[in-house]
Motif scaffolding. Structure first.
Motif, PDB file in Angstrom:
ATOM      1  N   LEU A   1     -52.502 -63.936 -43.033  1.00  0.00           N
ATOM      2  CA  LEU A   1     -51.993 -62.573 -42.549  1.00  0.00           C
ATOM      3  C   LEU A   1     -50.490 -62.927 -42.588  1.00  0.00           C
ATOM      4  CD1 LEU A   1     -54.292 -61.735 -39.677  1.00  0.00           C
ATOM      5  CD2 LEU A   1     -54.215 -60.254 -41.956  1.00  0.00           C
ATOM      6  N   ILE A   2     -49.908 -63.768 -42.167  1.00  0.00           N
ATOM      7  CA  ILE A   2     -48.265 -63.669 -42.063  1.00  0.00           C
ATOM      8  C   ILE A   2     -47.918 -63.863 -43.584  1.00  0.00           C
ATOM      9  CG2 ILE A   2     -46.372 -65.303 -41.515  1.00  0.00           C
ATOM     10  CD1 ILE A   2     -48.066 -66.365 -39.049  1.00  0.00           C
TER      11      ILE A   2
ATOM     12  N   ARG B   1     -48.241 -60.119 -44.873  1.00  0.00           N
ATOM     13  CA  ARG B   1     -47.113 -59.240 -44.130  1.00  0.00           C
ATOM     14  C   ARG B   1     -45.814 -59.542 -44.617  1.00  0.00           C
ATOM     15  NH1 ARG B   1     -43.900 -55.519 -41.489  1.00  0.00           N
ATOM     16  NH2 ARG B   1     -42.177 -56.558 -40.832  1.00  0.00           N
TER      17      ARG B   1
ATOM     18  N   ARG C   1     -45.360 -57.754 -48.061  1.00  0.00           N
ATOM     19  CA  ARG C   1     -45.076 -56.556 -48.075  1.00  0.00           C
ATOM     20  C   ARG C   1     -43.697 -56.082 -47.567  1.00  0.00           C
ATOM     21  NH1 ARG C   1     -49.876 -55.709 -45.057  1.00  0.00           N
ATOM     22  NH2 ARG C   1     -48.511 -55.662 -42.790  1.00  0.00           N
TER      23      ARG C   1
END
Lengths: 300, 376
Positions: free
Chosen positions: B67-68, B71, B74
């Motif tokens: 998830l990191i 992120r 993005r």
């Protein structure tokens, strides 16, 4: 899981050898330290926590020791290490236990994105949790300590671990951090023997921790449904008063207080959105703990 | 105490993880976190059916790490779009390098890779204007003492690192891929001429596949950045798998190495991808590259040094000889960077002047649960 049930001497021995392995809420923690102060305070604060097997998986391998070099001997310092990684500057050795608490906060907040992690105290009664988000200094820890002293279950003093799926809150009960005036207030208000030794001159001023009730540790495996969101503000001479907060305002404030909102992205937004839709939110101004608690009790 | 390096074993054979005990999972995750390869491990395991047997707590850590990365990726796209805006009316090619390039080009190693800085390469002739423009858009130099400024500007292949005053992102602006004083002199003009244009963003480029690999190898084997050595080696392995599906790629790889004078880094890169991560190299390519290798004695020494230094930076994989190897490679990288008459005064200066210590910057939001400096 068996409770720790160890004599302080055995705790100290584990800390300086292979590590003391504790279950703290959903996290398995291994702590190693040669510092006597750490051993004493761990025995005091974590003596009732469940222990985990020596060959089990551990989420956080933590060490608190003196740094190498001069500061091992002269005005000794302590340094926090997450499995060899040292994210913080060393602090004076008398802050070693507080450093463990701060360091563990950091470990959880930077690695546990299965939860939306919000800076908040969480307590529960009758299976309903109340979330108290708040900036440092707003009085959430004091209020949380007071509620816990009056029989509420402690889920967390610093961070709400919110499940993005069903919005349940996973307890991670740990010693409650008290600062400055709050220390004396809680010694009078609650059970004085639960408050540990104060440490002066930290970056937060004087800090002391309060032991969580044994019941809260036993029930740490039960996720709890959130019922209300209350934003506390301590305000000298204010009468305790609850004011409804608009859902959109509550959403923005919770998002601002969440450590990993940006990492969860859309899921983070949806979680907060559903949380504020489900839970009525209030501002609470208070100066007297008893009347603040009466207001909160009246909600349930 | 040296234990098995579970991480390299598992990256090579993810299926083996299906039989790991809790203690082995524990060690594996510790090694992966230390090597900055936790998300990459998550990607590997997810590609494999053994996935179903990942214990719950382990899966949470892997998922968090991924998830990191998501992120980060993005944020990188956003950051590059702002860079493009800042430099738009200069109309110069901006070649995005390393981590950010893998993200923009959508390469498979970007799913599992964490990095800190954005690196770009611009033509040296445009450097002054680029710097002035970036300043106007909020990027400021982080090394503010006169010595560092002079050091970077006279001898290095990049400006002193820039940091954005609001977003805190760190940007390295390069005009070459090795210091001006280095032993090897790959011509940056040739890299830029061969770069691939981003179809989505005007002026944004990344290096051609072969050059991308050569750059990664040069960086690791000639620039002494070994703290993420294993992670960078894993990049090479993934990129070789991704691009190296046909003969043509391997032929171009050796041709470009010859043209750019990067034969030696290519030799090392291929050798250690094969030795550490067990990725077979086509015989013809290995044969060509072997001509660029060191002599027998130096070769044995480099084997010892790199095989030690490319272990995960975790206590379970590190012995005294690992530290010695890392130190010797650090010295070597400086020796390769500049002649001794420049190097010795530089190292003396660095030893005498105390540098900032290694702590990371704690994000503002997190400071309040650690020690809220702002609100006592």
């Amino acid at each position: 899981m068996k409770p720790l049930d160890l004599k302080p001497g055995e705790i100290a021995r584990l800390l300086r050898s292979n590590g003391l392995r504790l279950q703290i809420g959903p996290f398995a923690v291994s702590l190693r330290s040669r510092l006597r102060r750490v051993a004493e305070q761990i025995a005091f604060f974590y003596g009732d926590y469940p222990r985990i097997e020596a060959d089990a998986f551990v989420d956080f391998h933590i060490q608190i020791n003196n740094p190498a070099g001069l500061r091992h001997w002269v005005r000794p310092q302590a340094i926090f290490s997450f499995d060899g990684f040292k994210p913080f500057k060393p602090l004076p050795e008398d802050q070693a236990f507080a450093m463990f608490e701060w360091g563990l906060n950091w470990c959880i907040a930077t690695t546990s994105h299965q939860f939306l992690i919000t800076h908040a105290a969480v307590v529960a009664k009758n299976g309903q949790a109340i979330i108290f988000p708040g900036e440092p200094g707003a009085g959430k820890s004091t209020l949380c300590a007071a509620l816990v002293s009056r029989g509420w279950q402690l889920l967390s003093d610093e961070m709400a671990l919110i499940d993005p799926g069903d919005l349940s809150i996973t307890p991670v009960p740990r010693p409650i951090g008290l600062k400055n005036e709050s220390i004396a207030i809680m010694k009078n208000y609650g059970d004085e023997t639960l408050v540990g030794p104060p440490v002066t001159d930290t970056i937060k001023g004087t800090v002391a921790h309060m032991r969580p009730p044994a019941d809260s540790i036993v029930h740490a495996d039960r996720d709890t449904r959130p019922g209300y969101i209350i934003f506390p503000t301590y305000s000298a001479a204010a009468d305790s008063q609850l004011d409804k907060v608009e859902k959109t305002r509550a959403l923005v404030r919770i998002a601002e207080q969440s450590f990993n909102y940006h990492i969860l992205g859309r899921e983070g937004f949806r979680t907060v959105e559903r949380l504020v839709s489900r839970c009525p939110a209030f501002d609470l101004r208070y100066s007297q703990l008893d009347s603040a608690i009466a207001e909160i009790d009246a909600l349930l | 105490m040296k234990e098995r390096c579970l991480l390299t074993d598992t990256l090579f054979d993810p299926a083996a993880a299906g039989h790991y005990s809790a203690a082995e999972w524990d060690l594996l995750l510790r090694q992966a976190r230390a090597a900055n390869l936790l998300a990459q491990l998550g990607v590997r395991l997810a590609q494999h059916p053994a996935q179903t047997e990942i214990p719950h707590s382990v899966a949470q850590h892997l998922r968090s790490a991924r998830l990191i990365v998501k992120r980060q990726n993005r944020a990188i796209r956003w950051e590059v779009s702002l860079l493009q805006q800042a430099l738009y009316d200069l109309a110069v090619p901006i070649v995005v390098l390393k981590g950010a390039a893998y993200v923009l080009a959508g390469l498979p190693n970007s799913d599992g890779r964490l990095f800190h800085d954005i690196d770009i390469l611009v033509p040296r002739s445009a450097l002054k204007e680029v710097e002035a423009r970036l300043r106007r858009w909020g990027w400021r130099s982080t090394h503010n003492n006169a010595y560092d400024q002079r050091y970077y500007r006279r001898w290095m292949h990049e400006l002193p690192p820039l940091q954005h005053i609001q977003r805190q992102t760190v940007l390295d602006v390069h005009h070459s891929i090795l210091p001006l004083t280095a032993r090897l002199h790959p011509d940056p003009g040739k890299l830029i001429a061969n770069a691939v244009a981003d179809p989505a963003n005007e002026d944004i480029y990344w290096l051609a596949p072969e050059d991308m690999l050569l750059h990664s190898m040069t960086h690791l084997f000639h620039d002494g950045e070994l703290e993420n050595g294993l992670r960078d080696l894993v990049d090479m392995e993934i990129l070789l798998n991704h691009f190296g599906t046909g003969k043509a790629f391997w032929a171009r790889l050796t041709e470009r190495a010859e043209l750019l004078e990067l034969g030696r880094p290519l030799y090392y890169g291929l050798r250690y991808v094969e030795r550490v991560l067990q990725r077979a190299i086509p015989a013809e390519t290995a044969e060509t590259a072997s001509a660029w290798g060191p002599g027998w004695l130096l070769g044995r020494l480099m084997d010892f040094l790199f095989l030690e230094a490319l272990q995960p930076a975790h206590t379970s994989c590190n012995t005294l000889s690992t530290s010695i190897a890392r130190w010797m490679l650090y010295v070597r990288s400086h020796y390769l960077r500049m002649p001794l008459r420049l190097l010795i005064p530089h190292l003396v200066h660095k030893a005498v002047v105390k540098e900032g210590n290694g702590e990371i910057e704690i994000p503002k939001g997190l400071r309040k649960i650690i020690a809220d400096a702002d609100k006592g």
